[in-house]
Design a protein around this motif. Structure first.
Motif, PDB file in Angstrom:
ATOM      1  N   UNK A   1       0.828  -1.212   0.000  1.00 16.32           N
ATOM      2  CA  UNK A   1       0.000   0.000   0.000  1.00 16.32           C
ATOM      3  C   UNK A   1       0.862   1.262   0.000  1.00 16.32           C
ATOM      4  N   UNK A   2       1.946   1.239   0.755  1.00 18.07           N
ATOM      5  CA  UNK A   2       2.857   2.384   0.776  1.00 18.07           C
ATOM      6  C   UNK A   2       3.492   2.582  -0.594  1.00 18.07           C
ATOM      7  N   UNK A   3       3.880   1.487  -1.235  1.00 22.57           N
ATOM      8  CA  UNK A   3       4.480   1.592  -2.567  1.00 22.57           C
ATOM      9  C   UNK A   3       3.494   2.186  -3.565  1.00 22.57           C
ATOM     10  N   UNK A   4       2.239   1.731  -3.540  1.00 21.87           N
ATOM     11  CA  UNK A   4       1.254   2.271  -4.479  1.00 21.87           C
ATOM     12  C   UNK A   4       0.936   3.734  -4.167  1.00 21.87           C
TER      13      UNK A   4
ATOM     14  N   UNK B   1      11.506   5.793  -7.769  1.00 19.85           N
ATOM     15  CA  UNK B   1      12.582   4.898  -7.323  1.00 19.85           C
ATOM     16  C   UNK B   1      12.315   4.411  -5.906  1.00 19.85           C
ATOM     17  N   UNK B   2      11.884   5.322  -5.042  1.00 14.90           N
ATOM     18  CA  UNK B   2      11.574   4.939  -3.659  1.00 14.90           C
ATOM     19  C   UNK B   2      10.411   3.937  -3.615  1.00 14.90           C
ATOM     20  N   UNK B   3       9.390   4.166  -4.432  1.00 18.46           N
ATOM     21  CA  UNK B   3       8.245   3.250  -4.463  1.00 18.46           C
ATOM     22  C   UNK B   3       8.655   1.875  -4.981  1.00 18.46           C
ATOM     23  N   UNK B   4       9.480   1.843  -5.998  1.00 18.41           N
ATOM     24  CA  UNK B   4       9.947   0.564  -6.534  1.00 18.41           C
ATOM     25  C   UNK B   4      10.812  -0.157  -5.510  1.00 18.41           C
ATOM     26  N   UNK B   5      11.620   0.596  -4.770  1.00 16.03           N
ATOM     27  CA  UNK B   5      12.446  -0.011  -3.728  1.00 16.03           C
ATOM     28  C   UNK B   5      11.580  -0.629  -2.628  1.00 16.03           C
ATOM     29  N   UNK B   6      10.540   0.076  -2.216  1.00 20.64           N
ATOM     30  CA  UNK B   6       9.633  -0.468  -1.197  1.00 20.64           C
ATOM     31  C   UNK B   6       8.936  -1.720  -1.729  1.00 20.64           C
ATOM     32  N   UNK B   7       8.509  -1.686  -2.999  1.00 19.68           N
ATOM     33  CA  UNK B   7       7.857  -2.854  -3.600  1.00 19.68           C
ATOM     34  C   UNK B   7       8.822  -4.038  -3.644  1.00 19.68           C
TER      35      UNK B   7
END
Length: 137
Positions: A20-23, A51-57
């Protein structure tokens, strides 16, 4: 079984939260692009957000894989124990003629089915959160 199941659900909800955080971060990065004039500085901010969202995913996927690998034997034992309990309860229902024992066995079967349903529901919840990340992208 209850303690293991509760711990598993807590870990799986944590994974759902990471998805959810990534999305959310992807959505936030994309709204900067739509709402404002895009220049070099804002483009860098958008890229950093993505980049941050992809890293979290990626971390959520790695955590779920490590989690599944570390609990494979526990999953097998839980499935085996629940199937043995379910089978023995069904055999007891067929062999007993007492109404009181029948009610007790039906309650036991209901609890096992609820346990299995909650396990499958949590796994489906993770799948839905992961698909939502890709839909957001």
């Amino acid at each position: 079984m209850v303690a293991t199941g509760t711990m598993l659900i807590a870990y799986l909800k944590h994974i759902c939260g990471m998805f959810s955080i990534a999305s959310f971060r992807i959505k936030k990065a994309m709204t900067i692009n739509v709402q404002q004039d895009v220049n070099e500085e804002k483009t860098i901010i958008i890229y950093k957000g993505i980049i941050c969202a992809i890293d979290i995913h990626r971390k959520a996927i790695e955590f779920s894989q490590v989690f599944i690998k570390s609990f494979e034997r526990s999953f097998f034992c839980l499935i085996a124990a629940s199937m043995v309990c379910l089978t023995s309860t069904l055999v007891q229902i067929v062999t007993y003629n007492s109404t009181e024992l029948l009610l007790l066995q039906l309650i036991c079967i209901s609890v096992l089915y609820i346990y299995i349903f909650l396990s499958n529901y949590t796994a489906q919840d993770i799948t839905d959160h992961n698909e939502y990340v890709f839909a957001t992208m």
